[in-house]
Design an enzyme around this catalytic site. Structure first.
Site, PDB file in Angstrom:
ATOM      1  N   CYS A  39       0.875  -1.170   0.000  1.00  0.00           N
ATOM      2  CA  CYS A  39       0.000   0.000   0.000  1.00  0.00           C
ATOM      3  C   CYS A  39       0.913   1.220   0.000  1.00  0.00           C
ATOM      4  CB  CYS A  39      -0.907  -0.017   1.221  1.00  0.00           C
ATOM      5  SG  CYS A  39      -2.029   1.398   1.217  1.00  0.00           S
ATOM      6  N   CYS A  65      -3.283   6.768  -5.178  1.00  0.00           N
ATOM      7  CA  CYS A  65      -2.989   5.343  -4.980  1.00  0.00           C
ATOM      8  C   CYS A  65      -1.537   5.022  -5.366  1.00  0.00           C
ATOM      9  CB  CYS A  65      -3.951   4.453  -5.772  1.00  0.00           C
ATOM     10  SG  CYS A  65      -3.826   2.708  -5.334  1.00  0.00           S
TER      11      CYS A  65
END
Ligand code: PYC
Length: 314
Positions: free
Chosen positions: A91, A235
Site C-alpha cells: 500500500c 494510490c
C-alpha cells in the site's frame, strides 16, 4: 467479564487517503515470511481486522497497517496492510503514512528505511521536508489492451498490471474524472471489476480509470479499491501499475517524472528504473506527503454487539 482489549493506533492521511497504524495490541502472528503471516492474519484474525478499520471505529475507506517484526534481514520493520474487506498486498499511501507516523513518534529519522511487506521489501525514504518516497516492489504490465465485455457498458479496453496490488487500468472512464462524478465512476468501476474477474483476470481487485489532469499533472485517476471504497489519494500501487504500463508502452522514459493526480486533486510524483527491460519489469518510486490526524486507544469490549466491527458485506 473480561477486561476490554486496548489497541494503540495512530491515524494519518496521505493525499487525503487515511491510514491507521496499529502500534500495539495486535494479534501474535508468529514468525516467518510476511506472505505467510498475512495468511494467518486472514484466516485466524479477521475479526481483529474488522474491529480496527470498519465502523463503528473506522470506515470503508480506512486502511490498517499492523506493525510486525520483519522477516527479510535487510529490513528494520515490517507491516501488514488491510482494509474493510481483507488484507492488501503493498500500500503506497499507507507506507507514506506509516513513515510519517514513525517520524511523528520520534522512532525514525530522515533517510532510507527498508520495510518488509507481504509482497516483498520496499525502501521508504523520509526526506528533510517531511515528504516520503517509496521504492516499491518490482512492477509490470501483465496484459496489454485487453477487451472486456462489461454488461451495461459494452466493450472496455484496458491493461492489467501489478504494482504491489493487481489493477485493471483504462482510459475509458465514461465520465469526467472529478468529484461530481464519484458515484458514477464507482458504479462503473464496480461493473468493470466484476467483468474483468469473470473474463480471465480473477486476481484484479483494483480498478483505475484515467482522465484529464486539472493541476498540471500528467494524468488524473479514480481508483476503486477491493471493498468498493474509492481511493482519496492517487494510490501508490496504482501509480506504480500505471508507470509500469507507460514504461512497457514506451510512453515514459526511465528517470522521467510522472505526476499522477487523484480524484481529489492531490498528487503523487513517480518515476521508474528498469529492472529488466526485456521482461518489462520496473522499479517504481512514488513520492507523497502525509499528516498525522490522531493518536488513540481503540477499546474492544466483548459485550459490545459491534465489538468486531460492522461487516455489512458488499
Ligand atoms: O496507495 O497503494 C495505495 C493504496 C492501495 C489501496 C489504497 N491505497
Amino acid at each position: 467479564m473480561t477486561s476490554p482489549q486496548r489497541i494503540c493506533v495512530i491515524d494519518s492521511h496521505t493525499a487525503g487517503e487515511p491510514t491507521r497504524v496499529v502500534l500495539s495490541g495486535g494479534p501474535d502472528l508468529g514468525t516467518g515470511p510476511l506472505s505467510e503471516r498475512i495468511e494467518r492474519f486472514r484466516t485466524e484474525h479477521d475479526r481483529f481486522r474488522s474491529a480496527v478499520v470498519n465502523e463503528p471505529r473506522g470506515s470503508d475507506v480506512l486502511v490498517g497497517a499492523l506493525l510486525v517484526e520483519p522477516h527479510d534481514p535487510t529490513c528494520s520493520l515490517g507491516v501488514l496492510f488491510f482494509n474493510n474487506v481483507g488484507p492488501l498486498g503493498m500500500c503506497g499511501h499507507g507506507t507514506i503514512g506509516l513513515v510519517v507516523t514513525l517520524a511523528h513518534l520520534g522512532r525514525i529519522q530522515p533517510g532510507d528505511h527498508r520495510i518488509d511487506t507481504s509482497v516483498g521489501p520496499v525502501t521508504a525514504t523520509l526526506h528533510l521536508d517531511g515528504s516520503v518516497s517509496v521504492a516499491n516492489v518490482v512492477s509490470y504490465r501483465s496484459a496489454a489492451a485487453v477487451t472486456i465485455q462489461v454488461p451495461g457498458l459494452g466493450p472496455i479496453v484496458g491493461d492489467v498490471a501489478w504494482g504491489g496490488n493487481w489493477f485493471f487500468l483504462t482510459n475509458n472512464a465514461g465520465a469526467p474524472v472529478e468529484v461530481a462524478s464519484i458515484e458514477t465512476l464507482t458504479e462503473r468501476s464496480w461493473k468493470i471489476r466484476q467483468a474483468v474477474n469473470a473474463q480471465g483476470y480473477p486476481e484484479v481487485d483494483h480498478i483505475e480509470l484515467f482522465g484529464k489532469p486539472h493541476y498540471g499533472g500528467n494524468s488524473r485517476n479514480f481508483v476503486l479499491c477491493p471493498g468498493k471504497a474509492y481511493d482519496r489519494s492517487p494510490c501508490g500501487t496504482g501509480t506504480s501499475a500505471k508507470i509500469a504500463c507507460l514504461a512497457a508502452a514506451g510512453f515514459l522514459e526511465e528517470g522521467t517524472e510522472w505526476i499522477q493526480e487523484g480524484i481529489l486533486g492531490s498528487s503523487f510524483r513517480g518515476s521508474f528504473r528498469w529492472v529488466d527491460r526485456s521482461a518489462g519489469t520496473v522499479l517504481p518510486v512514488v513520492t507523497g506527503i502525509a499528516f498525522v490526524t490522531g493518536e488513540a486507544s481503540l477499546i474492544l469490549n466483548e459485550s459490545d454487539p459491534f465489538c468486531w466491527g460492522i461487516r455489512a458485506g458488499i
